[in-house]
Design a protein around this motif. Structure first.
Motif, PDB file in Angstrom:
ATOM      1  N   GLN A   1       0.902  -1.099   0.113  1.00  0.00           N
ATOM      2  CA  GLN A   1       0.014  -0.159   0.002  1.00  0.00           C
ATOM      3  C   GLN A   1       0.872   1.184  -0.127  1.00  0.00           C
ATOM      4  OE1 GLN A   1      -2.489   0.253   3.370  1.00  0.00           O
ATOM      5  NE2 GLN A   1      -4.368   0.853   2.142  1.00  0.00           N
ATOM      6  N   TYR A   2       0.384   2.115  -0.808  1.00  0.00           N
ATOM      7  CA  TYR A   2       0.974   3.484  -1.107  1.00  0.00           C
ATOM      8  C   TYR A   2       2.632   3.401  -1.558  1.00  0.00           C
ATOM      9  CZ  TYR A   2      -2.144   4.677   2.599  1.00  0.00           C
ATOM     10  OH  TYR A   2      -3.272   5.051   3.423  1.00  0.00           O
TER      11      TYR A   2
ATOM     12  N   TRP B   1       6.893   7.150   6.595  1.00  0.00           N
ATOM     13  CA  TRP B   1       6.468   8.506   7.160  1.00  0.00           C
ATOM     14  C   TRP B   1       5.767   9.311   6.244  1.00  0.00           C
ATOM     15  CZ3 TRP B   1       7.520  11.278  11.580  1.00  0.00           C
ATOM     16  CH2 TRP B   1       8.302  10.610  12.483  1.00  0.00           C
ATOM     17  N   ILE B   2       4.239   9.635   6.652  1.00  0.00           N
ATOM     18  CA  ILE B   2       3.566  10.447   5.576  1.00  0.00           C
ATOM     19  C   ILE B   2       3.198  11.670   6.322  1.00  0.00           C
ATOM     20  CG2 ILE B   2       2.829   8.267   4.532  1.00  0.00           C
ATOM     21  CD1 ILE B   2       0.394   8.529   6.258  1.00  0.00           C
TER      22      ILE B   2
ATOM     23  N   PHE C   1      10.318   9.615  -3.268  1.00  0.00           N
ATOM     24  CA  PHE C   1       8.970   9.517  -3.631  1.00  0.00           C
ATOM     25  C   PHE C   1       8.626  11.107  -3.712  1.00  0.00           C
ATOM     26  CE2 PHE C   1       9.125   6.039  -0.943  1.00  0.00           C
ATOM     27  CZ  PHE C   1       8.526   5.022  -1.655  1.00  0.00           C
ATOM     28  N   TYR C   2       8.972  12.034  -3.054  1.00  0.00           N
ATOM     29  CA  TYR C   2       8.438  13.345  -3.076  1.00  0.00           C
ATOM     30  C   TYR C   2       9.714  14.114  -3.381  1.00  0.00           C
ATOM     31  CZ  TYR C   2       6.561  17.750  -1.376  1.00  0.00           C
ATOM     32  OH  TYR C   2       5.717  18.881  -1.190  1.00  0.00           O
ATOM     33  N   GLN C   3       9.566  14.942  -4.547  1.00  0.00           N
ATOM     34  CA  GLN C   3      10.756  15.627  -5.186  1.00  0.00           C
ATOM     35  C   GLN C   3      11.282  16.832  -4.278  1.00  0.00           C
ATOM     36  OE1 GLN C   3      12.275  14.611  -7.936  1.00  0.00           O
ATOM     37  NE2 GLN C   3      13.662  16.340  -7.521  1.00  0.00           N
TER      38      GLN C   3
ATOM     39  N   VAL D   1      -6.574  12.382   5.786  1.00  0.00           N
ATOM     40  CA  VAL D   1      -6.127  12.372   4.440  1.00  0.00           C
ATOM     41  C   VAL D   1      -4.514  12.401   4.124  1.00  0.00           C
ATOM     42  CG1 VAL D   1      -6.345  13.422   1.756  1.00  0.00           C
ATOM     43  CG2 VAL D   1      -8.404  13.764   3.578  1.00  0.00           C
ATOM     44  N   VAL D   2      -3.867  11.243   3.582  1.00  0.00           N
ATOM     45  CA  VAL D   2      -2.749  11.245   3.017  1.00  0.00           C
ATOM     46  C   VAL D   2      -2.293  12.308   2.027  1.00  0.00           C
ATOM     47  CG1 VAL D   2      -0.901   9.538   2.363  1.00  0.00           C
ATOM     48  CG2 VAL D   2      -2.622   8.775   3.694  1.00  0.00           C
ATOM     49  N   ASN D   3      -1.412  13.167   2.476  1.00  0.00           N
ATOM     50  CA  ASN D   3      -1.048  14.180   1.574  1.00  0.00           C
ATOM     51  C   ASN D   3       0.113  13.545   0.675  1.00  0.00           C
ATOM     52  OD1 ASN D   3      -0.833  16.537   0.213  1.00  0.00           O
ATOM     53  ND2 ASN D   3       0.504  17.437   1.759  1.00  0.00           N
ATOM     54  N   ARG D   4       1.100  12.895   1.266  1.00  0.00           N
ATOM     55  CA  ARG D   4       2.099  12.584   0.691  1.00  0.00           C
ATOM     56  C   ARG D   4       3.056  11.560   1.398  1.00  0.00           C
ATOM     57  NH1 ARG D   4       4.866  18.554   0.328  1.00  0.00           N
ATOM     58  NH2 ARG D   4       5.378  18.613   2.655  1.00  0.00           N
TER      59      ARG D   4
END
Length: 388
Positions: free
Chosen positions: A23-24, A250-251, A277-279, A260-263
């Motif tokens: 998941q994710y 870690w999200i 995952f996150y630039q 709500v999962v933002n990132r």
């Protein structure tokens, strides 16, 4: 014994493999079971070893469904059934969500409009039944004519809601609170708008295992100045008998209730770390420990920015147990300081070591060393001259 069945309705099966995409975490595929040359291989993925098998003895007849015994929250993810036969490959996916009884389960459903000219949007969440999920048991929740109807299914009344306040933006996900064993089953997210409709099925499994993971985030609120390195603490403990794989993520959360999962920006899975995952955080976030399995899942974020502020969640999944802890991060700007001349007209020794000196500042508190004529930053807003 808790079980979850992942159906795969494919017609041609010569070489067949089942993979799980956690998941994710859609970038990684872990092979879990394989059927090839009339043999079954199911020892690829340690965490499912001995718990997964095909439900049919006649796989070539067209049934490649699998059964997972003693299902655990860590088993959640997207399962991919892939069938290979010259000259092509056929694939199908099933989203499996496993949650412990009494917890809140998140069923994701996001969408994108292809055409700008759209008619009214209707969204239905349905509960399905039947060998091939061909029968509609209940309507769970509705969105129609810009209104939400969440009292249509008595068993979930008061326990189900859309997670987004702006459903039209593309998020039709729902949460079910205080999830029960009887809530397990197949759920369908169905979107209807001109000129047609689309749907997606999700498999929900509920376990009555209470979990074997405990997590601690000692600081509920952390504040740091822009440009500095911020430390977000997270430690966990496992039962002595728990020796299986760990999944740590870690999200960042958003929403009125942080639902709500933002990132997601860093993950520990299968003894590997994934942090790309996150630039905006690439190269700035890292686990602080080289031995995460010892119970230390804390992270550092370097060169922290104002945009990094928000609610962060540390999640640890292991065997049957899942635990989560949240931390609120506040980032303040770095400010300049203007010192106003004191009674002596200069920065230097003053007649009394604690004599008040006029000092104006923008936002950050500073102290002046009266014996050295130095300005130092301190963590208080009452400013006076003292030896720091």
């Amino acid at each position: 014994m808790n079980r979850s069945i992942v159906p795969a309705g494919l017609e041609v099966q010569i070489g067949l493999e089942l993979m799980i995409i956690p998941q994710y975490f859609r970038l990684l595929e872990l092979q879990i079971i394989l059927y090839a040359v009339d043999k079954i291989y199911s020892d690829f993925y340690q965490d499912l070893k001995g718990r997964v098998n095909f439900t049919s003895n006649g796989i070539v007849s067209g049934d490649a469904s699998i059964k997972i015994r003693n299902v655990r929250p860590a088993d959640s993810g997207t399962y991919l059934c892939k069938v290979k036969k010259v000259p092509g490959v056929a694939k199908t996916t099933v989203q499996l969500t496993v949650e412990a009884q009494g917890e809140t389960v998140h069923l994701p459903c996001t969408f994108t409009f292809i055409s700008k000219d759209q008619g009214p949007l209707d969204i239905e969440w349905l509960r399905l039944s039947g060998p091939n999920n061909e029968a509609m048991d209940h309507v769970v929740i509705l969105y129609s004519a810009d209104k939400i109807h969440d009292d249509v299914y008595p068993d979930l009344k008061g326990r189900v809601y859309f997670t987004s306040n702006d459903i039209k933006s593309g998020d039709a996900s729902i949460n079910i609170t205080n999830v029960q064993l009887s809530d397990a089953g197949t759920y369908q997210c169905k979107l209807k708008t001109y000129p047609g409709s689309v749907n997606m099925n999700l498999q929900l499994a509920v376990t009555n295992y209470t979990g074997s993971v405990s997590i601690t985030t000692p600081e509920q609120t952390v504040q740091e100045a822009r440009g500095e390195t911020v430390h977000l603490p997270c430690t966990f403990t496992l039962s002595p008998e728990d020796r299986g794989p760990l999944f740590i993520d870690w999200i960042q959360l958003t929403g009125p209730q942080n639902e709500v999962v933002n990132r997601m920006f860093i993950v520990y899975l299968a003894d590997k770390i994934y942090d790309n995952f996150y630039q905006d955080m690439k190269g700035r976030v890292q686990f602080t420990s080289n031995d995460i399995r010892s119970g230390e899942a804390s992270i550092n974020i370097t060169n922290v920015q104002l945009s990094d502020a928000g609610t962060y969640q540390c999640g640890v999944s292991h065997a049957f147990g899942t635990a989560k802890g949240t931390i609120q991060l506040t980032v303040v700007g770095s400010h300049d300081l203007k010192i106003v001349e004191g009674p002596t007209g200069r920065l230097g020794p003053l007649p009394h070591p604690q004599a008040n000196v006029p000092c104006s500042f923008f936002d950050e508190p500073y102290l002046m060393d009266s014996s050295r004529g130095e300005v130092k930053k301190c963590s208080m807003f009452h400013v006076e001259v003292r030896v720091c």
